[in-house]
Design a protein around this motif. Sequence first.
Motif, PDB file in Angstrom:
ATOM      1  N   ASP A  66      54.880  58.220  49.089  1.00  0.00           N
ATOM      2  CA  ASP A  66      55.647  57.002  48.849  1.00  0.00           C
ATOM      3  C   ASP A  66      55.608  56.038  50.031  1.00  0.00           C
ATOM      4  O   ASP A  66      55.758  54.832  49.868  1.00  0.00           O
ATOM      5  N   THR A  67      55.406  56.545  51.243  1.00  0.00           N
ATOM      6  CA  THR A  67      55.440  55.685  52.435  1.00  0.00           C
ATOM      7  C   THR A  67      54.151  54.896  52.645  1.00  0.00           C
ATOM      8  O   THR A  67      54.098  54.006  53.501  1.00  0.00           O
ATOM      9  N   LEU A  68      53.100  55.222  51.871  1.00  0.00           N
ATOM     10  CA  LEU A  68      51.857  54.435  51.950  1.00  0.00           C
ATOM     11  C   LEU A  68      52.056  53.175  51.109  1.00  0.00           C
ATOM     12  O   LEU A  68      52.143  53.237  49.884  1.00  0.00           O
ATOM     13  N   LEU A  69      52.137  52.044  51.762  1.00  0.00           N
ATOM     14  CA  LEU A  69      52.550  50.809  51.099  1.00  0.00           C
ATOM     15  C   LEU A  69      51.414  50.222  50.259  1.00  0.00           C
ATOM     16  O   LEU A  69      50.330  49.945  50.777  1.00  0.00           O
ATOM     17  N   PRO A  70      51.665  49.995  48.967  1.00  0.00           N
ATOM     18  CA  PRO A  70      50.617  49.427  48.097  1.00  0.00           C
ATOM     19  C   PRO A  70      50.479  47.922  48.310  1.00  0.00           C
ATOM     20  O   PRO A  70      51.453  47.230  48.627  1.00  0.00           O
ATOM     21  N   GLU A  71      49.251  47.452  48.112  1.00  0.00           N
ATOM     22  CA  GLU A  71      49.004  46.019  48.253  1.00  0.00           C
ATOM     23  C   GLU A  71      47.802  45.625  47.407  1.00  0.00           C
ATOM     24  O   GLU A  71      46.808  46.350  47.325  1.00  0.00           O
ATOM     25  N   LEU A  72      47.906  44.457  46.765  1.00  0.00           N
ATOM     26  CA  LEU A  72      46.803  43.873  46.006  1.00  0.00           C
ATOM     27  C   LEU A  72      46.643  42.434  46.438  1.00  0.00           C
ATOM     28  O   LEU A  72      47.623  41.687  46.489  1.00  0.00           O
ATOM     29  N   SER A  73      45.415  42.045  46.754  1.00  0.00           N
ATOM     30  CA  SER A  73      45.129  40.656  47.113  1.00  0.00           C
ATOM     31  C   SER A  73      43.923  40.176  46.323  1.00  0.00           C
ATOM     32  O   SER A  73      42.982  40.938  46.077  1.00  0.00           O
ATOM     33  N   ILE A  74      43.967  38.912  45.919  1.00  0.00           N
ATOM     34  CA  ILE A  74      42.790  38.289  45.317  1.00  0.00           C
ATOM     35  C   ILE A  74      42.513  36.990  46.057  1.00  0.00           C
ATOM     36  O   ILE A  74      43.441  36.334  46.541  1.00  0.00           O
ATOM     37  N   THR A  75      41.242  36.651  46.177  1.00  0.00           N
ATOM     38  CA  THR A  75      40.840  35.413  46.833  1.00  0.00           C
ATOM     39  C   THR A  75      40.166  34.513  45.810  1.00  0.00           C
ATOM     40  O   THR A  75      39.192  34.902  45.173  1.00  0.00           O
ATOM     41  N   ILE A  76      40.730  33.314  45.636  1.00  0.00           N
ATOM     42  CA  ILE A  76      40.204  32.336  44.678  1.00  0.00           C
ATOM     43  C   ILE A  76      39.899  31.048  45.417  1.00  0.00           C
ATOM     44  O   ILE A  76      40.790  30.441  46.024  1.00  0.00           O
ATOM     45  N   ASP A  77      38.630  30.654  45.390  1.00  0.00           N
ATOM     46  CA  ASP A  77      38.191  29.432  46.069  1.00  0.00           C
ATOM     47  C   ASP A  77      38.696  29.387  47.505  1.00  0.00           C
ATOM     48  O   ASP A  77      39.191  28.359  47.989  1.00  0.00           O
ATOM     49  N   GLY A  78      38.592  30.526  48.190  1.00  0.00           N
ATOM     50  CA  GLY A  78      38.949  30.594  49.602  1.00  0.00           C
ATOM     51  C   GLY A  78      40.420  30.807  49.880  1.00  0.00           C
ATOM     52  O   GLY A  78      40.809  31.061  51.029  1.00  0.00           O
ATOM     53  N   GLN A  79      41.283  30.741  48.854  1.00  0.00           N
ATOM     54  CA  GLN A  79      42.718  30.928  49.056  1.00  0.00           C
ATOM     55  C   GLN A  79      43.115  32.336  48.632  1.00  0.00           C
ATOM     56  O   GLN A  79      42.791  32.788  47.541  1.00  0.00           O
ATOM     57  N   LYS A  80      43.845  33.019  49.506  1.00  0.00           N
ATOM     58  CA  LYS A  80      44.217  34.416  49.277  1.00  0.00           C
ATOM     59  C   LYS A  80      45.644  34.508  48.738  1.00  0.00           C
ATOM     60  O   LYS A  80      46.566  33.883  49.258  1.00  0.00           O
ATOM     61  N   PHE A  81      45.831  35.309  47.684  1.00  0.00           N
ATOM     62  CA  PHE A  81      47.140  35.557  47.097  1.00  0.00           C
ATOM     63  C   PHE A  81      47.408  37.058  47.171  1.00  0.00           C
ATOM     64  O   PHE A  81      46.539  37.858  46.811  1.00  0.00           O
ATOM     65  N   THR A  82      48.606  37.435  47.611  1.00  0.00           N
ATOM     66  CA  THR A  82      48.919  38.835  47.872  1.00  0.00           C
ATOM     67  C   THR A  82      50.166  39.270  47.127  1.00  0.00           C
ATOM     68  O   THR A  82      51.125  38.510  46.978  1.00  0.00           O
ATOM     69  N   ALA A  83      50.129  40.525  46.651  1.00  0.00           N
ATOM     70  CA  ALA A  83      51.308  41.166  46.078  1.00  0.00           C
ATOM     71  C   ALA A  83      51.510  42.507  46.769  1.00  0.00           C
ATOM     72  O   ALA A  83      50.552  43.261  46.970  1.00  0.00           O
ATOM     73  N   ASP A  84      52.747  42.805  47.150  1.00  0.00           N
ATOM     74  CA  ASP A  84      53.092  44.099  47.730  1.00  0.00           C
ATOM     75  C   ASP A  84      54.523  44.433  47.330  1.00  0.00           C
ATOM     76  O   ASP A  84      55.043  43.885  46.358  1.00  0.00           O
TER      77      ASP A  84
END
Length: 588
Positions: A66-84
């Motif tokens: 549980d302590t390993l923190l999940p993260e998802l990022s996508i890069t669209i046209d050079g801009q990065k969006f992150t969810a955690d």
Amino acid sequence: MNISQIEIRNIKGISNECFKVQIKAFKPNLLVAPNGSGKTSIATAFSSMNTKRIDLAENDQHKGIDTLLPELSITIDGQKFTADRTQNQIRQQFDVLVVNSGLIPKAKKNYGRNPSASLEIKPITICKIPPKAEFSYKPTDAKANFGQNGKILSNISGLLKDPRFLDAIQGVDLSKSTQVRIQTAVQSIVDKVNQQNGSAAVISQWILDNCIQDLRAVTILNSISERLVQYGAADSEIEGFFAAYQIACIHTADPKAFSAATDWLYYVTVKAHYQNLLANFKSSTWQWAKVEETKKKKELVINFPKAHQLSNGQRDIITLVVQLHKTLYEGSKKPLILVIDEVFDYLDDANLVAFQYYVTSIIEEYKARNQVIYPIILTHLDPGVFFDFCFNKHKIQINYLSSKPVGKSKDILRLVEFRDSDQYEDMVRPIRDFLDKHWFHFHPDAHEIADEWPNFLRNEWKSSDSFKDYVNNELERYQTNKNYDAVAVCFAVRIAIEQMVYFLLPDTDWQEKFIAEHGTSNKLEVASRAGVDIPESYFLLGIIYNTNLHWNQGRDYVSPLVSKLNHPTIKQLVSNVASAAENQGNPS
């Protein structure tokens, strides 16, 4: 707008991966990878997002920690969006839908006996059930309120129960119809109409001749009128305008009641749509999915029978179609990231066409709405499966998650390009037949192309024997886990199998037929007709030697080959063929 990168940390089997991709809007984007390479982890990363954060189920935590923190990022046209766990920039800008089979395990207590388990298909919730409400409308009251020529108004009772009514008022702010300017303009039209004499038809003609421009100037009503005529819910512009007039009057009298009645009509329309959808897809006389209302939660859901009562293909296609339709009906204006997680593994040809039809349809629907969609299809299947059906090969976008650099295959791919590319048509025409027979397939005689051999190809390969020495050497490197040329291994396996079968043929006539035939599979068919007992492994290795070695600019030849060659069973089969060819003791 292209998605160029997907980064995942600590989700299911992925610790830290960055996938370089080219996911294009409005195109079917295939993400191809063998089993166990992270496709399900990608689907889980997207499906685990709520609007505020990533919320991983316990079973989806990396290594169960549980302590390993999940993260998802996508890069669209050079801009990065992150969810955690603390934020979700992705869902702020995009809608996300993940479609999968919906299978869930369910345990059942059997008192006095051992507990049992079964697979069930998770119900799909379509929408909340609103309170039942109807429009407060009586045609006699509407005509009386209009004035002495209320006969000009048609009875819209049926229209108020028609889905086309919803389409006609979509996006129209009816509250603006109470503005003084609009009220004045409408009342002026009503007064003029009430001053006329004659039948409804005579008065309609008078309106058309004398004040049609006044009607058209009332933009809010005219826009509804135009849609009613366009959708076939009104026979004329005059009828459409006065239907819109009555709709506006109903709204003005009680906006909240109007909104409630609209919500109920929308619900009834959606329910009927899904009932028809399931009926059209019904292919079982036993059990099938059903549209049902839950009393406790007041939700409209699609319930499925037990998993064993539907075939895998039936389950997957109906799950996909329902989810896609749900996306269209939810009506969000954000760009959509649509992830389809291998729902087509069990589909037969007809259902595969249906699958591709619906994916193509939702792309076109989003285009018509001027709304962006990124369809992402996760698969372990060869992309050629899709080319055999309705996806246009010039529109489909293929990404290999385990993409490999061309590396050592650069030179041999240049040979493939030389044989096939229009750029070299004049140079290759005189020698193409020799290349096909002596380089791309087994031939008992060596051949050398001296004067016509182009200077941009490796000079030693102008001898077919030297070329075969090269591919056989790369086959050996593959077997000994050294850096190898994957395309050369494809050539080597093809040539080794053809060579062994050739020398098993009963006479020279059959051997000549074998050499004259195009394609390894066709050559093996010739040998079978000659009575040769061909080992099954030779056919199984068709996934290697049948690799389409015809040039297509921009195609990734190496990644799919490496993916197959890395499989331990394939490697063992290739090693068996190489050993058999060596033991046969015939010169190549």
